[in-house]
Motif scaffolding. Structure first.
Motif, short mmCIF file in Angstrom:
data_model
loop_
_atom_site.label_atom_id
_atom_site.label_comp_id
_atom_site.label_asym_id
_atom_site.label_seq_id
_atom_site.Cartn_x
_atom_site.Cartn_y
_atom_site.Cartn_z
N UNK A 1 47.76 48.11 104.52
CA UNK A 1 48.11 47.47 105.92
C UNK A 1 47.62 46.42 106.30
N UNK A 2 46.45 46.27 105.25
CA UNK A 2 46.15 45.03 106.21
C UNK A 2 46.96 43.56 106.09
N UNK A 3 47.84 43.65 105.44
CA UNK A 3 48.43 42.34 105.00
C UNK A 3 49.42 41.95 105.63
N UNK A 4 50.37 42.68 106.44
CA UNK A 4 51.40 42.62 106.77
C UNK A 4 51.34 42.05 108.31
N UNK A 5 52.79 41.48 108.19
CA UNK A 5 52.72 40.85 109.46
C UNK A 5 52.54 42.52 110.87
N UNK A 6 53.11 43.36 110.98
CA UNK A 6 54.33 44.67 111.65
C UNK A 6 54.06 45.40 110.59
N UNK A 7 53.59 46.74 111.28
CA UNK A 7 53.39 48.22 110.36
C UNK A 7 54.27 48.62 111.61
N UNK A 8 55.41 48.93 110.74
CA UNK A 8 55.98 50.06 111.67
C UNK A 8 56.43 51.61 111.39
N UNK A 9 55.70 52.82 111.78
CA UNK A 9 56.26 54.34 111.94
C UNK A 9 57.07 54.67 112.20
N UNK A 10 57.30 56.03 112.16
CA UNK A 10 59.08 56.46 112.66
C UNK A 10 57.26 58.20 113.31
N UNK A 11 56.69 57.28 114.03
CA UNK A 11 55.81 58.35 114.50
C UNK A 11 55.11 57.50 115.84
N UNK B 1 38.09 42.72 111.10
CA UNK B 1 39.40 41.61 111.59
C UNK B 1 41.24 42.32 110.50
N UNK B 2 40.19 43.03 110.19
CA UNK B 2 41.81 43.59 109.35
C UNK B 2 41.62 44.82 110.01
N UNK B 3 41.08 46.00 110.37
CA UNK B 3 40.85 46.68 111.44
C UNK B 3 41.48 46.42 112.84
N UNK B 4 41.27 45.27 113.31
CA UNK B 4 41.33 44.81 114.37
C UNK B 4 43.32 44.73 114.43
N UNK B 5 43.69 43.99 113.07
CA UNK B 5 44.63 43.18 113.50
C UNK B 5 45.88 44.94 112.83
N UNK B 6 45.27 45.33 112.16
CA UNK B 6 46.27 46.76 112.02
C UNK B 6 46.20 47.29 113.12
N UNK B 7 45.00 47.90 113.72
CA UNK B 7 45.48 47.93 115.24
C UNK B 7 46.15 47.50 116.07
N UNK B 8 46.56 46.40 116.13
CA UNK B 8 46.94 45.40 116.95
C UNK B 8 48.94 45.31 116.99
N UNK B 9 48.85 45.40 115.06
CA UNK B 9 49.85 45.11 114.90
C UNK B 9 51.36 46.26 114.35
N UNK B 10 50.17 47.45 114.82
CA UNK B 10 51.25 48.72 114.93
C UNK B 10 52.21 49.09 115.01
N UNK B 11 53.19 49.71 115.49
CA UNK B 11 54.39 49.35 116.14
C UNK B 11 55.38 51.27 115.82
N UNK B 12 55.55 51.55 116.44
CA UNK B 12 56.41 53.03 116.55
C UNK B 12 57.72 52.71 116.58
N UNK B 13 58.31 52.42 115.65
CA UNK B 13 59.91 52.87 115.17
C UNK B 13 60.88 51.93 116.55
N UNK B 14 61.18 52.72 117.59
CA UNK B 14 61.65 52.53 119.18
C UNK B 14 60.89 50.77 119.50
N UNK B 15 60.37 51.15 119.35
CA UNK B 15 59.13 50.59 120.16
C UNK B 15 59.82 48.60 119.74
N UNK B 16 59.70 49.22 118.42
CA UNK B 16 59.75 47.77 117.66
C UNK B 16 60.91 46.92 117.42
N UNK B 17 61.95 48.59 117.46
CA UNK B 17 63.50 47.49 117.43
C UNK B 17 63.56 47.53 118.83
#
Lengths: 455, 245, 206
Positions: free
Chosen positions: B66-76, B94-110
């Protein structure tokens, strides 16, 4: 026995579980109402947390300051490294005063040190004067909750107990009648006692004084009717200044029972003329907890019990399922540090829902500490072979996408095609009371692949 | 905006419908959604059981995928919470920091990132919202009843806009369902009792469908409902939000 | 493990020095104390009404007097059966129990009513501060069957932070915040007023 085993036994009586759960949820709701009525409640919690953090980082200096100020007011200060020393010091003071009868108000510390059986073995009569504690004392049981010691007892059970020990008439558990009878019984004990032992809710470094909070007035009845007052405190009960009591006394009772303040908040600074006051400061594993960076803040606890009232597991398993002096969420992060083998199941007796951390007046991150204890316990305590093997293998599989894909397919196949008797065998703990998920069609990977191929 | 779709392991294997609804929903919202096929699991079941060291491999696989995505979205909520909180055991590249920062639960993302609440969904049923703990208290998807904060709920913001829906009020607004990962197996008696009590609350308040942002909770409740033949069903919020024209 | 040899003095030093040493070794780097911004708790509320409401919610009773001369009459109305009465208020003539240097705490076992001066009240919780300047024997407010406190309406503060400011320069011996009569809910969470301390608390506001 582990918490899981004891909780399972407790859950055999569902009606009792419902009763226990509702009783404590009601206290949680009262706490919510009280907190809603305080402007700046969350700020108060921040302050309390910050004050305690300062205390732990300067603990030795505060204790020395407290001792100096207490002594200059005529209070004798003792230090006990562990439970045995504490008990011996208390006994020595009793002997010096030719005391054979003691009244004691609520002190979880003395419970932790097993003071009562120690003194009783020396021929001293010890009467616990908090009504809830007196009830469990007569029943020969330990307290099941740190603030509501007899929460697990029905009024009918108490009625029978009082008939036996206090000679009361059968009353179907009439709380008014039983409390009145207990008042007469305890008054007699107060009048005949030689020495009064109390706990300490807060000790103030700046003044050398300390505060004892009760609703019943039993601490004061004991202290002011005897010539000798022994106050027992853990090293972490210290706060820097008297003004800090403004923060803690606003938080304590509201968090514990939903009252704005306890009936009595007694401030002791000097013994009454002709009387003596002793304070026993106790370590008993606290300096060791202080050394644990991840768990140090658990020492901020002001023993309000709010975490127990909110914990959905505590409410449905009862204090005894924890088999620890302090049960519930806070007990589960304090106890493993004292005896990891005995208490290794406690940090797992939680879904990590986080409600405890949110009600804690001093903002201990209880649920995060539970998670951290789990990592330590699996390394230092022998785990059941099945659990250990399955989880380690799972870790390996999840790190290897191809293996995981094969694994996923085989699990799905098993769930879909294996006969029910095999799947729902005694080995399947999930399946005891629940159906497993139904497996239809393919998994997401297969669906996605198909969609991609179809363009 | 490149969105990496994170499908939790148990949803992939056991509830692919939820994954499908999530993907379709995000695509309907006009997003560029990618599904890294090498993903496995966020490692939460191991971490919660005290084996976070043994989950490091799985966590690394996640970051790689998932490191190359702007946002990581998951339904959980719980999985996303695990990534944000417990990937601290990995070396913080840097990859780990970004993944942690850019991960979003689905509702929150929307709601927070896309700024949308009305998705044109239609679901004319009496619905009870189960506010799963890790999403609620961990990700702060909503205010919780024991804190003195102003009321808000990300899931409710979305559900309120669903045509025909009737959001029922529960007696205990945010009590835990008792799943808790391996807790559901190792503390089976309490887990089951907590689940039964949650279900009863929904039944007492006239709920027809229990929904939430975490299918682990729903799986646990579903297991009880099915065993006890109770007149309720569960549905992940992604499926409700995706149920439109 | 410390073994007792010569008596308390030796063990005291050992326990003390090992505890302090252990703390020094294990404590974290100093974290400074937070500042308490009392303004965060400011509220434009009626102190008197809030105080009265809270006293009643904790099981106490409030009686407002138009004039202090009405005190004894009102007390007799509230406690018609009180026979042994102690008063530390010059405005009351009801006291018939004497307390002297010779009085032992146990002598007050059968006291029916104590009439004391409340120094000030705290609106947020219905508590009143009293100290052994208001009562010569510490057992007095606890052992009495019923307790009456006289309080000036003007002597009210909003919250505990203000309360501690007010008592900051007192001579520190023994004092307490008392909020309502003694009570317990230890029997199946049923609230019972009247546990080990006073069975009732009536506050006369002047």
């Amino acid at each position: 026995m582990s918490h899981a085993k004891l909780a399972e036994i407790f859950n055999k009586d569902e009606a009792k579980v419902n009763w226990h759960d509702k009783a404590l949820w009601y206290v949680r709701e009262k706490r919510d109402t009280a907190a809603h009525n305080v402007k700046g409640w969350e700020y108060l919690r921040d302050l309390a947390s910050g004050i305690k953090a300062n205390v732990l980082s300067n603990l030795d200096n505060y204790l020395v300051e407290f001792e100096k100020n207490a002594q200059s007011n005529g209070i004798e200060v003792h230090w006990a490294s562990n439970a045995e020393e504490h008990n011996e010091i208390v006994y020595k003071i009793l002997m010096q005063n030719n005391a054979t009868k003691v009244v004691k108000s609520k002190s979880m510390l003395t419970e932790e040190c097993h003071l009562n059986p120690y003194l009783e073995s020396k021929g001293i009569e010890v009467i616990d004067t908090d009504l809830g504690e007196r009830i469990v004392q007569l029943a020969k049981e330990p307290p099941s909750h740190i603030v509501l010691p007899a929460i697990h007892k029905t009024k009918e059970e108490i009625d029978v107990l009082f008939q036996e020990h206090l000679g009361t008439k059968p009353s179907n558990g009439d709380p008014q009648y039983l409390t009145n009878e207990a008042r007469k019984h305890l008054r007699d004990k107060f009048l005949k006692a030689d020495v009064a032992i109390t706990g300490v809710n807060f000790a103030i470094a700046e003044t050398g004084g300390f505060v004892v909070c009760t609703n019943e007035g039993n601490a004061d009845m004991g202290v002011h009717l005897s010539k000798v007052h022994i106050a027992c405190m853990g090293i972490e009960k210290i706060i820097p200044k008297e003004e800090h009591l403004g923060v803690f006394l606003r938080l304590l009772a509201r968090s514990a029972t939903g009252q704005p303040i306890t009936t009595y908040s007694s401030h002791f600074n000097k013994p009454a003329p002709g009387n003596v006051m002793h304070v026993v400061i106790v370590d008993n594993g606290r300096t060791e907890q202080l050394s644990r960076e991840d768990f140090r803040s658990s020492l901020s606890c002001i023993r309000c019990g709010a975490c127990m009232n909110t914990c959905p597991i505590y409410r449905r398993s009862g204090g005894y399922s924890y088999n620890a002096t302090i049960p519930g969420p806070i007990g589960s992060i304090l106890s493993p540090g004292m005896d990891m083998k005995k208490h290794s199941s406690l940090p797992f007796a939680s879904t990590l829902c986080g409600s405890c951390s949110n009600v804690c007046p001093v903002k201990i991150n209880i649920h995060e500490q539970l998670y951290k204890w789990r990592q330590i316990i699996t390394k230092e305590q022998k785990q059941p072979i099945v659990k250990n093997t399955i989880l380690k293998i799972t870790g390996m599989v999840l790190a290897r996408p191809k293996l995981y894909a094969a694994f996923g397919i085989s699990v799905r196949w098993m769930l879909k095609y294996a006969p029910r008797f095999m799947v729902y065998s005694k080995l399947n703990a999930w399946g005891k009371a629940r159906e497993l998920p139904k497996v239809e069609n393919g998994n997401f990977d297969q669906w996605y692949k198909k969609r991609k191929n179809n363009g | 905006m490149r969105v990496g779709l994170f499908i939790p392991c148990y949803i992939n294997q056991l509830y692919p419908k939820v994954g499908i609804a999530t993907l379709e929903l995000l695509e309907k919202l006009g997003l560029d959604v990618y599904y890294p096929t090498g993903q496995t699991c966020c490692g939460q079941p191991l971490g919660n059981s005290g084996y976070e060291e043994d989950a490091k491999g799985a966590c690394q696989v996640f970051v790689e995928n998932f490191k190359e995505y702007d946002y990581i979205v998951g339904p959980s909520g719980s999985c996303i919470h695990h990534i944000k909180e417990h990937f601290d055991i990995l070396e913080q590249t840097e990859a780990v920091i970004n993944v942690r920062k850019n991960s979003y639960e689905l509702c929150e993302f929307i709601v927070k990132i896309l700024g949308k609440t009305n998705l044109g969904a239609s679901f004319p049923y009496k619905v009870g919202l189960h506010k799963s703990c890790h999403g609620l208290r961990g990700l702060k998807l909503g205010s919780c009843s024991e804190r003195m904060d102003n009321y808000y709920s990300t899931e409710e913001e979305l559900l309120k806009e669903v045509k025909g829906i009737e959001l029922m009020s529960l007696t205990r607004k945010d009590e835990c369902c008792g799943f808790g990962g391996t807790f559901s197996v190792f503390e089976e008696a309490i887990s089951v009792k907590m689940g039964k009590d949650r279900i009863q609350d929904h039944l007492d308040n006239g709920v027809e469908v229990i929904t939430g942002a975490d299918h682990s909770c729903l799986m646990h409740l579903d297991g009880l409902l099915n065993r006890n033949n109770q007149p309720l069903r569960v549905m992940h919020i992604a499926e409700i939000l995706n149920s439109s024209i | 493990m410390v073994i007792l040899i010569n008596g308390i003095k030796k063990e005291k030093i050992m326990g003390r020095s090992s505890i302090l040493k252990s703390i020094k070794e294990n404590k974290p780097t100093l974290i400074s104390l937070p500042e308490i911004d009392v303004n965060s708790f400011e509220e434009a509320i009626n102190l008197l009404e809030t105080f009265k409401k809270n006293v009643e919610s904790v099981g106490g009773s409030i009686k407002e007097l138009d004039q202090i001369q009405d005190l004894d009459l009102e007390i007799k109305n509230c406690y018609p059966n009180a026979k042994r009465i102690f008063s530390q208020i010059s405005e009351s003539a009801l006291g018939n129990v004497q307390i002297s240097e010779q009085t032992k705490p146990k002598d007050l076992e059968n006291l029916d009513l104590a009439i004391l001066k409340g120094v000030f009240g705290v609106a947020e919780n219905g508590a009143i501060w009293i100290s052994d300047e208001q009562f010569s024997i510490r057992i007095l407010p606890f052992i009495t069957n019923d307790l009456v406190l006289i309080l000036q309406k003007k002597d009210l503060c909003l919250h505990m932070h203000q309360a501690y400011k007010i008592i900051a320069s007192r001579e520190r011996t023994f004092g307490l915040f008392i909020s309502g009569p003694s009570k317990t809910a230890d029997i199946e969470q049923c609230l019972v007023i009247g546990a080990q301390g006073a069975m009732s608390l009536t506050i006369f506001l002047v």
